[in-house]
Design a protein around this motif. Structure first.
Motif, PDB file in Angstrom:
ATOM      1  N   ALA A 133       0.825  -1.206   0.000  1.00  0.00           N
ATOM      2  CA  ALA A 133       0.000   0.000   0.000  1.00  0.00           C
ATOM      3  C   ALA A 133       0.861   1.259   0.000  1.00  0.00           C
ATOM      4  N   ASP A 134       1.936   1.256   0.775  1.00  0.00           N
ATOM      5  CA  ASP A 134       2.817   2.424   0.822  1.00  0.00           C
ATOM      6  C   ASP A 134       3.480   2.659  -0.535  1.00  0.00           C
ATOM      7  N   ARG A 135       3.896   1.579  -1.184  1.00  0.00           N
ATOM      8  CA  ARG A 135       4.550   1.704  -2.495  1.00  0.00           C
ATOM      9  C   ARG A 135       3.560   2.245  -3.527  1.00  0.00           C
ATOM     10  N   ARG A 136       2.327   1.757  -3.505  1.00  0.00           N
ATOM     11  CA  ARG A 136       1.339   2.198  -4.473  1.00  0.00           C
ATOM     12  C   ARG A 136       0.933   3.660  -4.217  1.00  0.00           C
ATOM     13  N   TYR A 137       0.911   4.065  -2.949  1.00  0.00           N
ATOM     14  CA  TYR A 137       0.567   5.454  -2.652  1.00  0.00           C
ATOM     15  C   TYR A 137       1.654   6.414  -3.131  1.00  0.00           C
ATOM     16  N   ARG A 138       2.908   6.027  -2.885  1.00  0.00           N
ATOM     17  CA  ARG A 138       4.013   6.900  -3.289  1.00  0.00           C
ATOM     18  C   ARG A 138       4.116   7.029  -4.806  1.00  0.00           C
ATOM     19  N   THR A 139       3.649   6.009  -5.507  1.00  0.00           N
ATOM     20  CA  THR A 139       3.667   6.080  -6.977  1.00  0.00           C
ATOM     21  C   THR A 139       2.392   6.669  -7.544  1.00  0.00           C
ATOM     22  N   GLY A 140       1.434   7.021  -6.647  1.00  0.00           N
ATOM     23  CA  GLY A 140       0.219   7.669  -7.095  1.00  0.00           C
ATOM     24  C   GLY A 140      -0.861   6.738  -7.573  1.00  0.00           C
ATOM     25  N   ILE A 141      -0.712   5.453  -7.336  1.00  0.00           N
ATOM     26  CA  ILE A 141      -1.732   4.508  -7.802  1.00  0.00           C
ATOM     27  C   ILE A 141      -2.944   4.514  -6.879  1.00  0.00           C
ATOM     28  N   ASP A 142      -2.731   4.452  -5.549  1.00  0.00           N
ATOM     29  CA  ASP A 142      -3.818   4.411  -4.577  1.00  0.00           C
ATOM     30  C   ASP A 142      -3.820   5.684  -3.738  1.00  0.00           C
ATOM     31  N   SER A 143      -4.939   5.903  -3.052  1.00  0.00           N
ATOM     32  CA  SER A 143      -5.071   7.069  -2.178  1.00  0.00           C
ATOM     33  C   SER A 143      -4.410   6.798  -0.820  1.00  0.00           C
ATOM     34  N   TYR A 144      -4.289   7.869  -0.049  1.00  0.00           N
ATOM     35  CA  TYR A 144      -3.679   7.736   1.268  1.00  0.00           C
ATOM     36  C   TYR A 144      -4.570   6.944   2.224  1.00  0.00           C
ATOM     37  N   LEU A 145      -5.859   6.875   1.926  1.00  0.00           N
ATOM     38  CA  LEU A 145      -6.762   6.102   2.768  1.00  0.00           C
ATOM     39  C   LEU A 145      -6.354   4.642   2.838  1.00  0.00           C
ATOM     40  N   THR A 146      -5.865   4.091   1.727  1.00  0.00           N
ATOM     41  CA  THR A 146      -5.407   2.703   1.718  1.00  0.00           C
ATOM     42  C   THR A 146      -4.186   2.528   2.614  1.00  0.00           C
ATOM     43  N   VAL A 147      -3.283   3.503   2.587  1.00  0.00           N
ATOM     44  CA  VAL A 147      -2.091   3.435   3.455  1.00  0.00           C
ATOM     45  C   VAL A 147      -2.495   3.480   4.921  1.00  0.00           C
ATOM     46  N   LEU A 148      -3.410   4.369   5.273  1.00  0.00           N
ATOM     47  CA  LEU A 148      -3.867   4.449   6.656  1.00  0.00           C
ATOM     48  C   LEU A 148      -4.492   3.131   7.118  1.00  0.00           C
ATOM     49  N   ASP A 149      -5.272   2.525   6.272  1.00  0.00           N
ATOM     50  CA  ASP A 149      -5.888   1.249   6.614  1.00  0.00           C
ATOM     51  C   ASP A 149      -4.820   0.167   6.817  1.00  0.00           C
ATOM     52  N   ALA A 150      -3.801   0.169   5.952  1.00  0.00           N
ATOM     53  CA  ALA A 150      -2.721  -0.810   6.085  1.00  0.00           C
ATOM     54  C   ALA A 150      -1.917  -0.579   7.363  1.00  0.00           C
ATOM     55  N   GLN A 151      -1.652   0.708   7.675  1.00  0.00           N
ATOM     56  CA  GLN A 151      -0.930   1.023   8.914  1.00  0.00           C
ATOM     57  C   GLN A 151      -1.724   0.580  10.146  1.00  0.00           C
ATOM     58  N   ARG A 152      -3.018   0.886  10.125  1.00  0.00           N
ATOM     59  CA  ARG A 152      -3.851   0.497  11.260  1.00  0.00           C
ATOM     60  C   ARG A 152      -3.888  -1.019  11.437  1.00  0.00           C
ATOM     61  N   GLN A 153      -4.054  -1.739  10.329  1.00  0.00           N
ATOM     62  CA  GLN A 153      -4.105  -3.193  10.412  1.00  0.00           C
ATOM     63  C   GLN A 153      -2.781  -3.767  10.883  1.00  0.00           C
ATOM     64  N   LEU A 154      -1.660  -3.185  10.430  1.00  0.00           N
ATOM     65  CA  LEU A 154      -0.356  -3.668  10.872  1.00  0.00           C
ATOM     66  C   LEU A 154      -0.153  -3.409  12.361  1.00  0.00           C
ATOM     67  N   PHE A 155      -0.554  -2.235  12.817  1.00  0.00           N
ATOM     68  CA  PHE A 155      -0.426  -1.904  14.240  1.00  0.00           C
ATOM     69  C   PHE A 155      -1.234  -2.878  15.091  1.00  0.00           C
ATOM     70  N   GLU A 156      -2.466  -3.143  14.693  1.00  0.00           N
ATOM     71  CA  GLU A 156      -3.305  -4.069  15.444  1.00  0.00           C
ATOM     72  C   GLU A 156      -2.752  -5.485  15.396  1.00  0.00           C
ATOM     73  N   ALA A 157      -2.185  -5.887  14.255  1.00  0.00           N
ATOM     74  CA  ALA A 157      -1.620  -7.229  14.150  1.00  0.00           C
ATOM     75  C   ALA A 157      -0.401  -7.382  15.044  1.00  0.00           C
ATOM     76  N   ARG A 158       0.440  -6.337  15.107  1.00  0.00           N
ATOM     77  CA  ARG A 158       1.612  -6.403  15.982  1.00  0.00           C
ATOM     78  C   ARG A 158       1.189  -6.442  17.453  1.00  0.00           C
TER      79      ARG A 158
END
Length: 472
Positions: free
Chosen positions: A409-434
C-alpha cells in the motif's frame, strides 16, 4: 498407697478408647480423566519444580526474592507455626501434669483470740509435688489432639497454596511487564511511521496534491498512537509496582533487553494427566485435613456424654519448723480422685454433637466443591493450551500478511496509484496485528502458568520432596 498405684495403672490401661467415626474419603464428583489430551496413569505423573519449569534466569531470580520476602507468604508460615504450638498445647493434655510447690507461713495470734489466753506465733512450711491427670477413658482429649493435628496440617497446606499462587503471580506479572514493554516499543515505532506519513501528507497538501481530509486522517493516526504510547508507559510503571508488592521489596531495575516472549520460556507439561493428580493440590489437601479435623471433633462431642475422671494427688513434707521440713516423720501425701457425670445440660451436649455433624457435612460439600473447581481449572487449562497454539500461529501469519499489505500500500501510494486512505488502513491493520501478536503470546504464557498452578506445581524448586498425603 500400693492399691492407689494399682488402680491408677488399670485406669491408664483402659484409657485410649476413641469415639471418632471411621474416616472415609468422599468420592471425587468428577470424571477419572480429562477429555483433552492423551491419558496417562497416576503413577509416574510428577510435576517439575519451578526452577525447571521457568527457564528465564531473570524470572527465577525474582521468584527466589519473592519467596524470601513476600509478606503474605510470611504470614502463612507464621500461621503454621501458631497451629503447631496449639497442637503442642493440646497434645500435652494427654499426659499427667506435675507441679512442685513450696509454701511457708508465720502467723501471730493475739492473746484475746488464743485458747490459752496468751499471744502465740505459729509457723508452717511445706514442700509438695502435685500430680493431676484426667483419664481419657472415652477419648475426648485424644479427639481434641487429633483435631488440633489435622488443623495444623491444613494450615501447612494453606501455606503451600500461598506459595504456589505467589510463584504464579510473579511469573504472570513478569510476563505482563515484558508484553507491555514490547507493546510500548511497537507503539513508538508505529508513532514514528505515522509522523513520517503526516509530514509527507502535509507537504503534499501544501502543493495541492493531498486533500484536507487526508491531512486530518494522518493527524488522527498520530494522536491515536500518542494516546497508546502514554497508556503503555503507565502499564509498564504499574507492572513494576506490582512486582514490588510481590517481591516484598523494591523491584530491581529490570533489563531493557529481557528474554523475548517468543523464546521457549516455559518447560513442557505432561500431556496425559489423570484426575488423581488433583489430590496433590494444596487446597484439596487442606480441605481434606479440615474434614478430618471436623471428624475428630465429633469424637470429642460424643465423649462429652460420658463421665470424666480426674486424679489429683500430692506428696511431700510439712513441718512447723523450717529446720525440720526434711526431717524424719515429716512426710505426707494425699490422693483425691473425682468423677463428673453429666446429668442435665438442657440439651447442650446433643446440640454440640449435632453441630459437629452438620459442620462435617458442610466440610464434605466444601471438599467436593474444591475438587470440582480444581477439575474445571485444569480442564480449562488443557483446552487453552491446545487452542492458544493455533491462535498464536494464526496471529503470526496475520502479522506477516499485514506487513506485506502495508509495504504494498505504501509503495502504491508513493507512486500515485492508490489514495492515502489505503495506506492508513494498512498502517492500522499492521499496528493491530503487531499488538495482537504480543497479547496473544502473553495470554498463552499466562495460561500455561495457570495450568501449572492448577496442577499444584510451584511449591518446590528442583526435586519433589516426599509427598504427605492423607490415608484414604
Amino acid at each position: 498407697m500400693k492399691r492407689c498405684l494399682l488402680s491408677l495403672a488399670v485406669m491408664a490401661a483402659l484409657s485410649g478408647c476413641s469415639l471418632i467415626p471411621d474416616y472415609q474419603r468422599p468420592a471425587a464428583p468428577v470424571p477419572s480423566a480429562w477429555e483433552t489430551g492423551d491419558q496417562a496413569s497416576a503413577s509416574g505423573t510428577v510435576l517439575i519444580g519451578w526452577q525447571s519449569f521457568f527457564k528465564d534466569p531473570e524470572l527465577q531470580r525474582l521468584i527466589a526474592v519473592a519467596l524470601e520476602n513476600n509478606r503474605d507468604l510470611r504470614v502463612a508460615a507464621l500461621t503454621v507455626e501458631a497451629n503447631r504450638a496449639l497442637y503442642g498445647i493440646q497434645r500435652a493434655e494427654v499426659y499427667p501434669q506435675l507441679d512442685l510447690n513450696g509454701n511457708g507461713s508465720r502467723m501471730r495470734m493475739p492473746a484475746d483470740l488464743s485458747n490459752s489466753g496468751e499471744s502465740s506465733i505459729t509457723s508452717q512450711y511445706s514442700a509438695t509435688v502435685g500430680v493431676s491427670w484426667e483419664l481419657d477413658l472415652f477419648g475426648r482429649i485424644a479427639s481434641l489432639r487429633e483435631q488440633a493435628l489435622q488443623e495444623f496440617l491444613a494450615s501447612d497446606e494453606a501455606r503451600r497454596g500461598v506459595q504456589i499462587s505467589l510463584v504464579a503471580n510473579v511469573a504472570s506479572t513478569y510476563f505482563t511487564w515484558q508484553a507491555d514493554q514490547a507493546l510500548l516499543e511497537v507503539t513508538r515505532e508505529t508513532l514514528d511511521t505515522y509522523e513520517e506519513s503526516l509530514a509527507l501528507t502535509n507537504r503534499s497538501f501544501e502543493v495541492g496534491v493531498a486533500s484536507s481530509l487526508e491531512l486530518s486522517q494522518a493527524r488522527t493516526a498520530v494522536e491515536t498512537a500518542r494516546v497508546r504510547l502514554a497508556q503503555y508507559r503507565r502499564f509498564v510503571a504499574q507492572d513494576r509496582n506490582a512486582l514490588t508488592a510481590l517481591l516484598g521489596q523494591a523491584a530491581p531495575q529490570l533489563p531493557a533487553q529481557s528474554a523475548s516472549l517468543n523464546q521457549q520460556l516455559l518447560a513442557e507439561l505432561p500431556v496425559g494427566l489423570p484426575s488423581e493428580v488433583l489430590y496433590q493440590r494444596p487446597d484439596i489437601l487442606q480441605a481434606e485435613y479440615q474434614l478430618r479435623a471436623v471428624n475428630a471433633s465429633i469424637g470429642a462431642a460424643k465423649a462429652a456424654f460420658f463421665p470424666s475422671i480426674s486424679l489429683t494427688g500430692a506428696g511431700g513434707t510439712a513441718s512447723s519448723d523450717l529446720d525440720g521440713l526434711f526431717g524424719s516423720g515429716s512426710e505426707y501425701w494425699s490422693f483425691t480422685p473425682s468423677i463428673s457425670v453429666p446429668i442435665f445440660r438442657a440439651g447442650a451436649l446433643k446440640a454440640s454433637l449435632d453441630y459437629a455433624e452438620i459442620i462435617k457435612n458442610q466440610q464434605v460439600a466444601q471438599y467436593e466443591g474444591a475438587i470440582q473447581t480444581a477439575f474445571q481449572e485444569v480442564a480449562d487449562g488443557l483446552v487453552a493450551r491446545e487452542t492458544y497454539i493455533e491462535q498464536v500461529n494464526a496471529q503470526r501469519a496475520l502479522l506477516e500478511t499485514s506487513e506485506d499489505y502495508y509495504r504494498l500500500a505504501d509503495r502504491r501510494y508513493r507512486t500515485g496509484i492508490d489514495s492515502y486512505l489505503t495506506v492508513l488502513d494498512a498502517q492500522r491493520q499492521l499496528f493491530e496485528a503487531r499488538q495482537g501478536a504480543v497479547t496473544d503470546r502473553l495470554s498463552q504464557l499466562i495460561s500455561e502458568v495457570n495450568l501449572y498452578k492448577a496442577l499444584g506445581g510451584g511449591w518446590y524448586e528442583a526435586q519433589p520432596p516426599e509427598v504427605r498425603e492423607p490415608e484414604a
